[in-house]
Enzyme design. Structure first.
Site, PDB file in Angstrom:
ATOM      1  N   ASN A   9       0.881  -1.174   0.000  1.00 22.81           N
ATOM      2  CA  ASN A   9       0.000   0.000   0.000  1.00 22.81           C
ATOM      3  C   ASN A   9       0.912   1.215   0.000  1.00 22.81           C
ATOM      4  OD1 ASN A   9      -1.761   2.075   0.474  1.00 22.81           O
ATOM      5  ND2 ASN A   9      -2.229   1.497   2.592  1.00 22.81           N
ATOM      6  N   TRP A  10       1.021   1.831  -1.154  1.00 22.96           N
ATOM      7  CA  TRP A  10       1.967   2.947  -1.281  1.00 22.96           C
ATOM      8  C   TRP A  10       1.473   4.235  -0.631  1.00 22.96           C
ATOM      9  CZ3 TRP A  10       4.163   2.820  -7.000  1.00 22.96           C
ATOM     10  CH2 TRP A  10       4.931   1.655  -7.159  1.00 22.96           C
ATOM     11  N   LYS A  11       0.176   4.310  -0.364  1.00 20.87           N
ATOM     12  CA  LYS A  11      -0.425   5.541   0.204  1.00 20.87           C
ATOM     13  C   LYS A  11      -0.138   6.726  -0.717  1.00 20.87           C
ATOM     14  CE  LYS A  11      -0.016   3.407   4.684  1.00 20.87           C
ATOM     15  NZ  LYS A  11      -0.093   3.571   6.118  1.00 20.87           N
ATOM     16  N   HIS A  94      -9.449   1.721   4.167  1.00 15.75           N
ATOM     17  CA  HIS A  94      -8.231   1.847   4.973  1.00 15.75           C
ATOM     18  C   HIS A  94      -8.522   2.804   6.134  1.00 15.75           C
ATOM     19  CE1 HIS A  94      -4.192   2.910   6.214  1.00 15.75           C
ATOM     20  NE2 HIS A  94      -3.812   1.776   5.665  1.00 15.75           N
ATOM     21  N   GLU A  96      -6.970   5.190   7.254  1.00 17.67           N
ATOM     22  CA  GLU A  96      -6.726   6.610   6.939  1.00 17.67           C
ATOM     23  C   GLU A  96      -7.911   7.210   6.184  1.00 17.67           C
ATOM     24  OE1 GLU A  96      -2.933   5.866   5.110  1.00 17.67           O
ATOM     25  OE2 GLU A  96      -2.168   5.253   7.068  1.00 17.67           O
ATOM     26  N   GLU A 164      -5.802  -4.481  10.289  1.00 18.74           N
ATOM     27  CA  GLU A 164      -4.720  -3.529  10.545  1.00 18.74           C
ATOM     28  C   GLU A 164      -5.013  -2.735  11.808  1.00 18.74           C
ATOM     29  OE1 GLU A 164      -2.575  -2.488   6.592  1.00 18.74           O
ATOM     30  OE2 GLU A 164      -4.261  -1.144   6.838  1.00 18.74           O
ATOM     31  N   GLY A 170       2.383   2.328  10.562  1.00 18.96           N
ATOM     32  CA  GLY A 170       3.381   3.374  10.387  1.00 18.96           C
ATOM     33  C   GLY A 170       4.100   3.761  11.667  1.00 18.96           C
ATOM     34  N   SER A 210       3.151  -2.184  10.200  1.00 17.81           N
ATOM     35  CA  SER A 210       4.588  -2.320  10.460  1.00 17.81           C
ATOM     36  C   SER A 210       5.150  -3.698  10.087  1.00 17.81           C
ATOM     37  CB  SER A 210       4.919  -1.960  11.912  1.00 17.81           C
ATOM     38  OG  SER A 210       4.557  -0.608  12.163  1.00 17.81           O
ATOM     39  N   GLY A 231       2.726  -1.193   4.193  1.00 19.41           N
ATOM     40  CA  GLY A 231       2.835   0.219   3.837  1.00 19.41           C
ATOM     41  C   GLY A 231       4.273   0.616   3.586  1.00 19.41           C
ATOM     42  N   GLY A 232       4.896   1.222   4.592  1.00 18.03           N
ATOM     43  CA  GLY A 232       6.245   1.772   4.459  1.00 18.03           C
ATOM     44  C   GLY A 232       7.247   0.844   3.795  1.00 18.03           C
TER      45      GLY A 232
HETATM   46  P1  PGA Z   1       2.735   0.253   7.538  1.00 17.57           P
HETATM   47  O1  PGA Z   1       1.306   0.540   6.870  1.00 17.57           O
HETATM   48  O2  PGA Z   1       3.203  -1.076   6.980  1.00 17.57           O
HETATM   49  O3  PGA Z   1       3.601   1.397   7.106  1.00 17.57           O
HETATM   50  O4  PGA Z   1       2.527   0.195   8.997  1.00 17.57           O
HETATM   51  C1  PGA Z   1       0.376  -0.484   6.657  1.00 17.57           C
HETATM   52  C2  PGA Z   1      -0.889   0.086   6.050  1.00 17.57           C
HETATM   53  O5  PGA Z   1      -1.309   1.175   6.449  1.00 17.57           O
HETATM   54  O6  PGA Z   1      -1.495  -0.545   5.153  1.00 17.57           O
END
Ligand code: PGA
Length: 247
Positions: A9-11, A94, A96, A164, A170, A210, A231-232
């Site tokens: 997930n590149w956001k 998600h 967010e 999640e 993050g 994470s 994500g990251g």
């Molecule tokens: P993260 O993000 O791996 O950076 O914690 C995961 C996500 O929000 O899908």
């Protein structure tokens, strides 16, 4: 036996040229025959990234979609646009999007139905805040998110769920494997209640928050964790180490 899914997930990261560079570098290194690999990318990156992965087994996903077919919805993308551009998956709900864009379970349910009509696989996200975990209401909250967003028995196996915990996204604070397994296993029992055991045994449930190359193998070895939403750590060439977690 459920096939693993590992989705990035590149956001809101990666310009189109950075995106093409990254997938070109990753492409030869993410061929794990046991894993479906998906890159969920910003809308503007979809077309060039689809082109850059042509002929590989990488799937391209979107990070959001609207639930109407077309019309006066400035700024939104329809499922038909995504399909025509080469998208096979989309992240729905998600945390967010729930938090910053007020997406409710009701809206997410409309999105789930609409993308399934178009043959796109939704990756429905759920997960609790730290406050909810501390209050001991994690399972009730996650159950409500699933029950309110979910679809018909005929459609359910065309979907993926990602658990999640918001406090692990993050933050570098990964849930322990026991915490992640507990909730993913619980989600499977929710599907058993909603549909039946056979369906619940087949649906793929991912963990996200994470995930990195050093914790992936242990997380993905849990009985109810069928891969990850990353994500990251999906923004770097070592995302390949997560995809190859079992090698
Ligand atoms: P993260 O993000 O791996 O950076 O914690 C995961 C996500 O929000 O899908």
């Amino acid at each position: 036996m459920r096939r693993k899914v590992i989705a990035g997930n590149w956001k809101m990261n990666m310009t189109p040229s950075q995106a093409v560079k990254l997938v070109t570098e990753l492409r030869p290194n993410v061929n794990n025959p046991d894993v479906d690999v998906v890159f969920c990318v910003p809308s503007i990156d979809i077309v060039p990234v689809v082109e850059a992965v042509k002929g590989s087994n990488i799937h391209i996903g979107a990070e959001n979609v609207y639930y109407q077919e077309k019309g006066a919805f400035t700024g939104e993308l329809s499922p038909e646009m995504l399909v025509d551009a080469g998208v096979s998956h989309v992240i729905i709900g998600h945390s967010e999007r729930r938090m910053y864009f007020n997406e409710s379970n009701t809206v997410l349910n409309l999105k789930m139905h609409k993308v399934l009509e178009h043959g796109i696989i939704p990756i429905l996200c759920c997960g609790e805040t730290l406050e909810q975990r501390e209050k001991g209401i994690t399972l009730d909250f996650v159950k409500e998110q699933i029950v309110e967003a979910y679809v018909t028995k005929e459609q359910v196996l065309h979907t993926i769920v990602a658990y999640e915990p918001i406090w692990a996204i993050g933050t570098g604070k990964v849930a322990t494997t026991a915490q992640a397994q507990e909730v993913c296993g619980f989600i499977r029992t929710v599907f058993e209640e909603l549909y039946d055991k056979e369906t619940a045994d087949q649906i793929r449930i991912l963990y996200g928050g994470s995930v990195n190359a050093s914790n992936a193998a242990e997380l993905f070895a849990q009985p109810d964790i069928d891969g990850g939403l990353v994500g990251g750590a999906s923004l770097k060439p070592d995302f390949a180490d997560i995809v190859n977690y079992n090698k």
